[in-house]
Structure formats: C-alpha cells, structure tokens
Design a protein around this motif. Structure first.
Motif, PDB file in Angstrom:
ATOM      1  N   TYR A 184       0.820  -1.215   0.000  1.00 56.21           N
ATOM      2  CA  TYR A 184       0.000   0.000   0.000  1.00 56.21           C
ATOM      3  C   TYR A 184       0.854   1.266   0.000  1.00 56.21           C
ATOM      4  O   TYR A 184       0.349   2.354   0.295  1.00 56.21           O
ATOM      5  CB  TYR A 184      -0.892   0.019   1.240  1.00 56.21           C
ATOM      6  N   ALA A 185       2.137   1.154  -0.325  1.00 59.18           N
ATOM      7  CA  ALA A 185       3.083   2.264  -0.144  1.00 59.18           C
ATOM      8  C   ALA A 185       2.631   3.561  -0.787  1.00 59.18           C
ATOM      9  O   ALA A 185       2.818   4.648  -0.225  1.00 59.18           O
ATOM     10  CB  ALA A 185       4.459   1.863  -0.679  1.00 59.18           C
ATOM     11  N   ASP A 186       2.046   3.497  -1.983  1.00 60.20           N
ATOM     12  CA  ASP A 186       1.635   4.729  -2.661  1.00 60.20           C
ATOM     13  C   ASP A 186       0.126   4.772  -2.898  1.00 60.20           C
ATOM     14  O   ASP A 186      -0.348   5.341  -3.874  1.00 60.20           O
ATOM     15  CB  ASP A 186       2.388   4.901  -3.978  1.00 60.20           C
ATOM     16  N   LEU A 187      -0.621   4.192  -1.969  1.00 63.26           N
ATOM     17  CA  LEU A 187      -2.077   4.234  -2.092  1.00 63.26           C
ATOM     18  C   LEU A 187      -2.571   5.679  -2.049  1.00 63.26           C
ATOM     19  O   LEU A 187      -3.503   6.053  -2.767  1.00 63.26           O
ATOM     20  CB  LEU A 187      -2.718   3.405  -0.971  1.00 63.26           C
ATOM     21  N   THR A 209      -9.666  -0.218  -2.970  1.00 65.05           N
ATOM     22  CA  THR A 209      -8.634  -0.887  -2.170  1.00 65.05           C
ATOM     23  C   THR A 209      -8.590  -0.307  -0.772  1.00 65.05           C
ATOM     24  O   THR A 209      -8.479  -1.038   0.229  1.00 65.05           O
ATOM     25  CB  THR A 209      -7.255  -0.746  -2.843  1.00 65.05           C
ATOM     26  N   TYR A 210      -8.692   1.022  -0.651  1.00 66.22           N
ATOM     27  CA  TYR A 210      -8.689   1.639   0.670  1.00 66.22           C
ATOM     28  C   TYR A 210      -9.930   1.241   1.464  1.00 66.22           C
ATOM     29  O   TYR A 210      -9.839   0.851   2.630  1.00 66.22           O
ATOM     30  CB  TYR A 210      -8.627   3.172   0.567  1.00 66.22           C
ATOM     31  N   SER A 211     -11.086   1.356   0.842  1.00 63.83           N
ATOM     32  CA  SER A 211     -12.347   1.176   1.564  1.00 63.83           C
ATOM     33  C   SER A 211     -12.662  -0.275   1.899  1.00 63.83           C
ATOM     34  O   SER A 211     -13.400  -0.532   2.858  1.00 63.83           O
ATOM     35  CB  SER A 211     -13.499   1.771   0.742  1.00 63.83           C
ATOM     36  N   PHE A 212     -12.102  -1.212   1.136  1.00 67.40           N
ATOM     37  CA  PHE A 212     -12.449  -2.612   1.368  1.00 67.40           C
ATOM     38  C   PHE A 212     -11.231  -3.467   1.735  1.00 67.40           C
ATOM     39  O   PHE A 212     -11.139  -3.965   2.852  1.00 67.40           O
ATOM     40  CB  PHE A 212     -13.169  -3.179   0.139  1.00 67.40           C
ATOM     41  N   ARG A 213     -10.292  -3.606   0.820  1.00 63.94           N
ATOM     42  CA  ARG A 213      -9.153  -4.492   1.078  1.00 63.94           C
ATOM     43  C   ARG A 213      -8.333  -4.032   2.284  1.00 63.94           C
ATOM     44  O   ARG A 213      -8.055  -4.814   3.197  1.00 63.94           O
ATOM     45  CB  ARG A 213      -8.264  -4.551  -0.164  1.00 63.94           C
ATOM     46  N   LEU A 214      -7.952  -2.744   2.306  1.00 66.81           N
ATOM     47  CA  LEU A 214      -7.160  -2.252   3.436  1.00 66.81           C
ATOM     48  C   LEU A 214      -7.992  -2.213   4.709  1.00 66.81           C
ATOM     49  O   LEU A 214      -7.476  -2.474   5.801  1.00 66.81           O
ATOM     50  CB  LEU A 214      -6.605  -0.860   3.123  1.00 66.81           C
ATOM     51  N   PRO A 309      -2.385   4.414   6.130  1.00 67.08           N
ATOM     52  CA  PRO A 309      -2.620   3.805   4.827  1.00 67.08           C
ATOM     53  C   PRO A 309      -1.344   3.630   4.017  1.00 67.08           C
ATOM     54  O   PRO A 309      -1.397   3.235   2.857  1.00 67.08           O
ATOM     55  CB  PRO A 309      -3.588   4.787   4.158  1.00 67.08           C
ATOM     56  N   ALA A 310      -0.182   3.829   4.666  1.00 64.40           N
ATOM     57  CA  ALA A 310       1.107   3.693   3.964  1.00 64.40           C
ATOM     58  C   ALA A 310       1.486   2.271   3.498  1.00 64.40           C
ATOM     59  O   ALA A 310       2.164   2.148   2.493  1.00 64.40           O
ATOM     60  CB  ALA A 310       2.251   4.265   4.804  1.00 64.40           C
ATOM     61  N   ALA A 311       1.275   1.141   4.211  1.00 63.80           N
ATOM     62  CA  ALA A 311       0.389   0.885   5.348  1.00 63.80           C
ATOM     63  C   ALA A 311       1.215   0.380   6.539  1.00 63.80           C
ATOM     64  O   ALA A 311       2.180  -0.344   6.392  1.00 63.80           O
ATOM     65  CB  ALA A 311      -0.654  -0.160   4.993  1.00 63.80           C
TER      66      ALA A 311
END
Length: 330
Positions: A184-187, A209-214, A309-311
């Motif tokens: 997630y380095a550059d999410l 990806t942010y709202s579900f996977r992460l 979120p970096a993560a």
C-alpha cells in the motif's frame, strides 16, 4: 521499558468549521466529508510544521522542568511536506529550541503511524547508551496540500506535539508492536514536481482498495496485534482500562471497536469532533485527554492503536502512575 515524563500539544487558537470546506468538494465528497463526525479543525496558515513542533516542545520542556541543555536527543517525526527540501528539519528544530548539546535526527516514513518508530528509536537509544537520559520527540502536523479534506478518510488540522522520553516517569510504555505492508506504499500520494503548491492535491490511487481491502486487513491486524500485545505481557482483556486510537472518523471508530470487541475511549470521539485528524499527534492528544478526564487512573493500563494507509499498524501498551516496587527498565 521507557517512560513519558512529560507530554504537550500545541493547537492553534484559530479553527476552520468543516462546513466551510464543503463548498469546494463534489457531491460525493461532500456527503462523505459531512458524515465523518468532525465539526472543525485547528488551522493557522502562518505556522509551518517546525514552529508548531517547537511550540509543543517548549511546553513539554517546561512541564518536565528541563532546560534545552538537558536534552540529549532531539528526535523529529518528519513532516509530510517540510518547509524546504534538502535542509535539515531535525537540526533546525534543535537550533530553534536551543538544544545545542543534543544530537538530532529524523524518523518517519509511516505517515500518521510514525510516532511508533520514534518511540522505538528512543527506546533503543536509552537502552544502548547509559549516558543518555532525555529524548525529546517532536512533530509538527500540517496537511501536505491546501485541501484539508482527504477523501474518503478524514479532515486534517494543524498541531504540534512533543514527548520527553526517559527511563522512568508517570506514563510507562511497557511494550511496542509495529507491522508494515509495502503493498500500500503509494495508495495515497501527492504529485508535486510539475505543479505549483496551490495545485497540490492528495489523491487515493484506488478508493476500493482503501475502503475494502485495506479496511479488512486493518481490522485483522488490529485484532491480532492487540492479542499478541496482551499475551506477551501476561495480560487479559480485563487488565486494560481503555483503548485509544488516532482520530479519523466515527465510522473508523465503529469498525475498530467491532474488530476488537471493545469500545474506543470517549476522549477520542470528543477530540475527533473538535480537532479532526492531527496525524501522529492524535495519540499524544488522546492519551493526555484520557488521563485528564479520569478514563485512565493511576495504575491503569491502556492500549494505543495507530494505523497508516502507507500501510502500517502499531499497538502500544502503556501504564500510568508510580510503578509498583520501584522503577523497572529494559
């Protein structure tokens, strides 16, 4: 073990109502932003991250009864967007505070979870070198762009925070766990090299990806980190007085509480509404508020959780009040 002998936050007196930020957003962003549970955020465009950090640092030194010359290490949590490139933010703060005897350097790279590597570095220094006594951790939190709203996450305010870290003190950090995932380095990112600062905007490369996977990974990580933290310290859930987290949104609090099976402490909700998200400084503010409001009494333990979120995900075990049987260190 390390301890917090003094802590301080600086919040600008001026603030911006979140309602004033909605006009520049599209309809979907406005709806999400209005539902975050944030009423206003502290904001002072005349103060940069160095001055915000320095103001908190002076307060922490006064609370600890220390002169700048008593500080052995000035450890700065790096800014998301420093005042200038190439120059040293760490040694600038050293000079501004007058901590001329100290060594100074910067840690970070994990966004709003960057307080954890700072504490790990302070612990390592105090454990490795008996000649060191006082480490001053500093951070000035300033949004990287003119847009305070980070869609779909939170609204960012301005603040400074400082911790004086020693081998013993009124708040002991008994254990620290940190996990990271470079997928997630550059999410979230800000393109800036070919744009003037007024056009900088923080973008989420992949909102699903942010709202579900992460989000799912965060729930699982927080659950496993907390369980590991308690197990390796011989503690059970009933031994923890409260759980503190960073301030992102009411929905985030609800998600984390459901994952842990425990409520997030009320001072977090109050600070979310009045101050929004202050980056790595959230935990400093929330821990101080929990102690001041009696959510943490002398002898109580708390778990402090941080997410980026970096993560990155971290869990800290802290204990308040005088240690039973005297001081105990690493």
């Amino acid at each position: 073990m390390i301890a917090v002998s003094a802590a301080a936050c600086y919040l600008p007196a001026a603030s911006v109502p979140v309602a004033d930020l909605l006009a520049g957003l599209d309809p979907g962003e406005r709806e999400t932003c209005a539902a975050l549970g944030i009423e206003r955020v502290p904001a002072d465009d005349t103060l940069g991250p160095t001055e915000l950090a320095a103001r908190a640092g002076r307060r922490a030194l006064a609370e600890a009864g220390l002169d700048p010359s008593d500080i052995d290490v000035v450890l700065t949590v790096e800014s998301r967007a420093p005042d200038t490139l190439v120059s040293s933010e760490a040694t600038r703060l050293q000079a501004v505070l007058g901590a001329d005897r100290a060594m100074a350097f910067t840690v970070g790279g994990l966004g709003c979870a960057s307080l954890t590597p700072a504490l790990l570095a302070a612990r390592g220094l105090l454990c490795a070198d008996p000649g060191l006594a006082n480490v001053l951790i500093l951070h000035g939190s300033k949004p990287a762009t003119p847009h305070r709203y980070r869609h779909p996450v939170t609204v960012n305010g301005d603040s400074g925070a400082a911790l004086v870290i020693t081998r013993d003190g009124p708040v002991r950090v008994r254990d620290i766990l940190l996990e990271t995932n470079g997928a997630y380095a550059d999410l979230f990112r800000v393109h800036y090299r070919d744009r003037i600062a007024a056009q900088w905007r923080e973008e989420c490369a992949d909102p699903p990806t942010y709202s579900f996977r992460l989000a799912v990974e965060t729930r699982n990580r927080l659950r496993s980190l907390t369980a590991a933290l308690l197990t390796r310290n011989g503690l059970g859930p009933d031994d923890i007085a409260c759980y503190l987290t960073q301030n992102l949104s009411q929905a985030a609090f609800q998600s984390w509480a459901e994952a842990l099976g425990v409520p997030i402490a009320k001072p977090c909700l109050a600070n979310l509404a009045q101050h929004g998200h202050l980056g790595p400084n959230d935990l400093v503010l929330n821990l101080g508020a929990a102690i001041e409001t009696g959510h943490l009494a002398p002898g109580d333990r708390a778990v402090l959780l941080n997410i980026s979120p970096a993560a990155a995900w971290s869990a800290l075990l802290v204990e308040t009040g005088a240690p039973a049987g005297g001081a105990h260190h690493l």
